[in-house]
Write a protein that holds these residues in place. Structure first.
Motif, PDB file in Angstrom:
ATOM      1  N   TRP A  12     -82.280 -50.361-100.994  1.00  0.00           N
ATOM      2  CA  TRP A  12     -81.783 -51.738-101.013  1.00  0.00           C
ATOM      3  C   TRP A  12     -82.700 -52.648-101.836  1.00  0.00           C
ATOM      4  O   TRP A  12     -82.229 -53.495-102.578  1.00  0.00           O
ATOM      5  CB  TRP A  12     -81.656 -52.270 -99.583  1.00  0.00           C
ATOM      6  N   ILE A  13     -84.006 -52.474-101.693  1.00  0.00           N
ATOM      7  CA  ILE A  13     -84.949 -53.314-102.433  1.00  0.00           C
ATOM      8  C   ILE A  13     -84.745 -53.171-103.934  1.00  0.00           C
ATOM      9  O   ILE A  13     -84.739 -54.154-104.685  1.00  0.00           O
ATOM     10  CB  ILE A  13     -86.399 -52.960-102.048  1.00  0.00           C
TER      11      ILE A  13
ATOM     12  N   ASP B 240     -82.093 -51.916-105.383  1.00  0.00           N
ATOM     13  CA  ASP B 240     -80.662 -51.926-105.693  1.00  0.00           C
ATOM     14  C   ASP B 240     -80.184 -50.571-106.229  1.00  0.00           C
ATOM     15  O   ASP B 240     -79.400 -50.497-107.176  1.00  0.00           O
ATOM     16  CB  ASP B 240     -80.340 -53.036-106.704  1.00  0.00           C
TER      17      ASP B 240
ATOM     18  N   LYS C 275     -69.247 -64.231 -96.862  1.00  0.00           N
ATOM     19  CA  LYS C 275     -70.406 -64.745 -97.586  1.00  0.00           C
ATOM     20  C   LYS C 275     -71.423 -63.635 -97.856  1.00  0.00           C
ATOM     21  O   LYS C 275     -72.023 -63.563 -98.933  1.00  0.00           O
ATOM     22  CB  LYS C 275     -71.048 -65.857 -96.763  1.00  0.00           C
TER      23      LYS C 275
ATOM     24  N   ASN D 107     -72.732 -61.914-101.460  1.00  0.00           N
ATOM     25  CA  ASN D 107     -74.158 -61.888-101.808  1.00  0.00           C
ATOM     26  C   ASN D 107     -74.815 -60.612-101.278  1.00  0.00           C
ATOM     27  O   ASN D 107     -75.958 -60.625-100.805  1.00  0.00           O
ATOM     28  CB  ASN D 107     -74.861 -63.116-101.227  1.00  0.00           C
ATOM     29  N   ASP D 108     -74.084 -59.531-101.387  1.00  0.00           N
ATOM     30  CA  ASP D 108     -74.497 -58.260-100.785  1.00  0.00           C
ATOM     31  C   ASP D 108     -75.864 -57.800-101.289  1.00  0.00           C
ATOM     32  O   ASP D 108     -76.729 -57.398-100.508  1.00  0.00           O
ATOM     33  CB  ASP D 108     -73.426 -57.196-101.086  1.00  0.00           C
ATOM     34  N   GLN D 109     -76.086 -57.854-102.589  1.00  0.00           N
ATOM     35  CA  GLN D 109     -77.332 -57.352-103.162  1.00  0.00           C
ATOM     36  C   GLN D 109     -78.543 -58.146-102.670  1.00  0.00           C
ATOM     37  O   GLN D 109     -79.551 -57.573-102.239  1.00  0.00           O
ATOM     38  CB  GLN D 109     -77.276 -57.402-104.690  1.00  0.00           C
ATOM     39  N   LEU D 110     -78.443 -59.476-102.713  1.00  0.00           N
ATOM     40  CA  LEU D 110     -79.556 -60.328-102.280  1.00  0.00           C
ATOM     41  C   LEU D 110     -79.850 -60.134-100.799  1.00  0.00           C
ATOM     42  O   LEU D 110     -81.015 -60.025-100.391  1.00  0.00           O
ATOM     43  CB  LEU D 110     -79.223 -61.791-102.562  1.00  0.00           C
ATOM     44  N   PHE D 111     -78.804 -60.072 -99.988  1.00  0.00           N
ATOM     45  CA  PHE D 111     -78.958 -59.878 -98.543  1.00  0.00           C
ATOM     46  C   PHE D 111     -79.695 -58.576 -98.260  1.00  0.00           C
ATOM     47  O   PHE D 111     -80.656 -58.534 -97.470  1.00  0.00           O
ATOM     48  CB  PHE D 111     -77.577 -59.872 -97.876  1.00  0.00           C
ATOM     49  N   LYS D 112     -79.263 -57.500 -98.917  1.00  0.00           N
ATOM     50  CA  LYS D 112     -79.871 -56.196 -98.660  1.00  0.00           C
ATOM     51  C   LYS D 112     -81.309 -56.125 -99.177  1.00  0.00           C
ATOM     52  O   LYS D 112     -82.144 -55.427 -98.588  1.00  0.00           O
ATOM     53  CB  LYS D 112     -79.020 -55.092 -99.285  1.00  0.00           C
ATOM     54  N   GLN D 113     -81.615 -56.823-100.259  1.00  0.00           N
ATOM     55  CA  GLN D 113     -82.987 -56.812-100.768  1.00  0.00           C
ATOM     56  C   GLN D 113     -83.945 -57.479 -99.781  1.00  0.00           C
ATOM     57  O   GLN D 113     -85.033 -56.961 -99.528  1.00  0.00           O
ATOM     58  CB  GLN D 113     -83.047 -57.505-102.128  1.00  0.00           C
ATOM     59  N   TRP D 114     -83.545 -58.607 -99.226  1.00  0.00           N
ATOM     60  CA  TRP D 114     -84.383 -59.280 -98.238  1.00  0.00           C
ATOM     61  C   TRP D 114     -84.539 -58.437 -96.974  1.00  0.00           C
ATOM     62  O   TRP D 114     -85.636 -58.278 -96.449  1.00  0.00           O
ATOM     63  CB  TRP D 114     -83.790 -60.641 -97.890  1.00  0.00           C
TER      64      TRP D 114
END
Length: 245
Positions: free
Chosen positions: A116-117, A119, A215, A219-226
């Motif tokens: 996830w971090i 991607d 929502k 913003n799936d990528q940003l959510f998973k990175q955090w």
């Protein structure tokens, strides 16, 4: 298992989080919550029945309103590859030492966090890869209920987007039912009262997740990175605590 006041507050926040993730993403409540629970103490055998009861309760509520939006055809096909390794995974959970299962949970969660971090999506483009991911995902789900990201990678390719979340809820319901039946058959101690007491807290997260679902998907990528960054820190700390204690 007993908790002091501070630990009870943390447990409440964790189950609020798992309820939110479960409906916000459509999967991952156990994968993103169990490592946090293990940091507070207790074994996987203690926490997994509580998570399982919540998943059965909330997935039932969700499916009562949308049972028609389930891809029953692909669900039946995939179960042929998921159920057998799930049973093997449940047997491992009940027979392996707690420390082995805990290390396994932390390591599989670290793997998810890293993907996830950076991607790096877990994807499948070939039938044999589909089967491999379903088998491994089934085993991981049987051992720790954290096999969702592996299985979702396959389901996303075969199930229409509008049907995906509900189809996954049916799958989680079936897999958790298998695990709970095994717990009952093996006389595993289930903290029913504590589990029921946590349902209203998880319900708040459940409702927030439903409202935030679109929502999060956008913003799936940003959510998973955090989330991945937080999980990596948590699981790394958990492993160091385990081996240094």
């Amino acid at each position: 298992m007993s908790f002091d006041a501070a630990s009870l507050v943390l447990v409440g926040l964790i189950f609020l989080w798992t309820g939110f993730v479960r409906t916000g993403l459509g999967f991952g409540g156990a994968a993103l919550g169990l490592p946090l629970m293990l940091l507070l103490g207790g074994s996987p055998i203690y926490w997994l029945p509580i998570i399982g009861l919540h998943l059965l309760f909330f997935s039932s509520l969700t499916l009562l309103k949308s049972i028609k939006k389930v891809d029953w055809h692909y669900l039946q096909r995939s179960l042929l590859w998921i159920i057998p390794p799930t049973l093997i995974g449940v047997a491992g959970l009940l027979s392996l030492p707690d420390v082995v299962v805990i290390v396994f949970i932390y390591l599989i969660t670290i793997f998810y966090a890293i993907t996830w971090i950076f991607d790096h999506k877990i994807t499948s483009h070939k039938p044999w890869v589909d089967k491999f991911l379903l088998i491994i995902g089934g085993y991981v789900a049987g051992t720790s209920l954290t096999g969702a990201p592996l299985i979702v990678a396959v389901y996303m390719r075969h199930v229409a987007k509008d049907y995906l979340r509900n189809t996954l809820f049916v799958l989680w319901f079936l897999l958790v039912s298998i695990k709970m039946i095994a717990f009952l058959a093996m006389d595993v101690m289930i903290d029913w009262q504590f589990s029921l007491a946590l349902i209203p807290i998880a319900a708040v997260g459940h409702v927030i997740g439903i409202k935030a679902h679109q929502k999060i998907i956008e913003n799936d990528q940003l959510f998973k990175q955090w989330v991945g960054g937080a999980l990596l820190l948590i699981c790394s700390f958990g492993l160091s605590k385990l081996f240094l204690s």
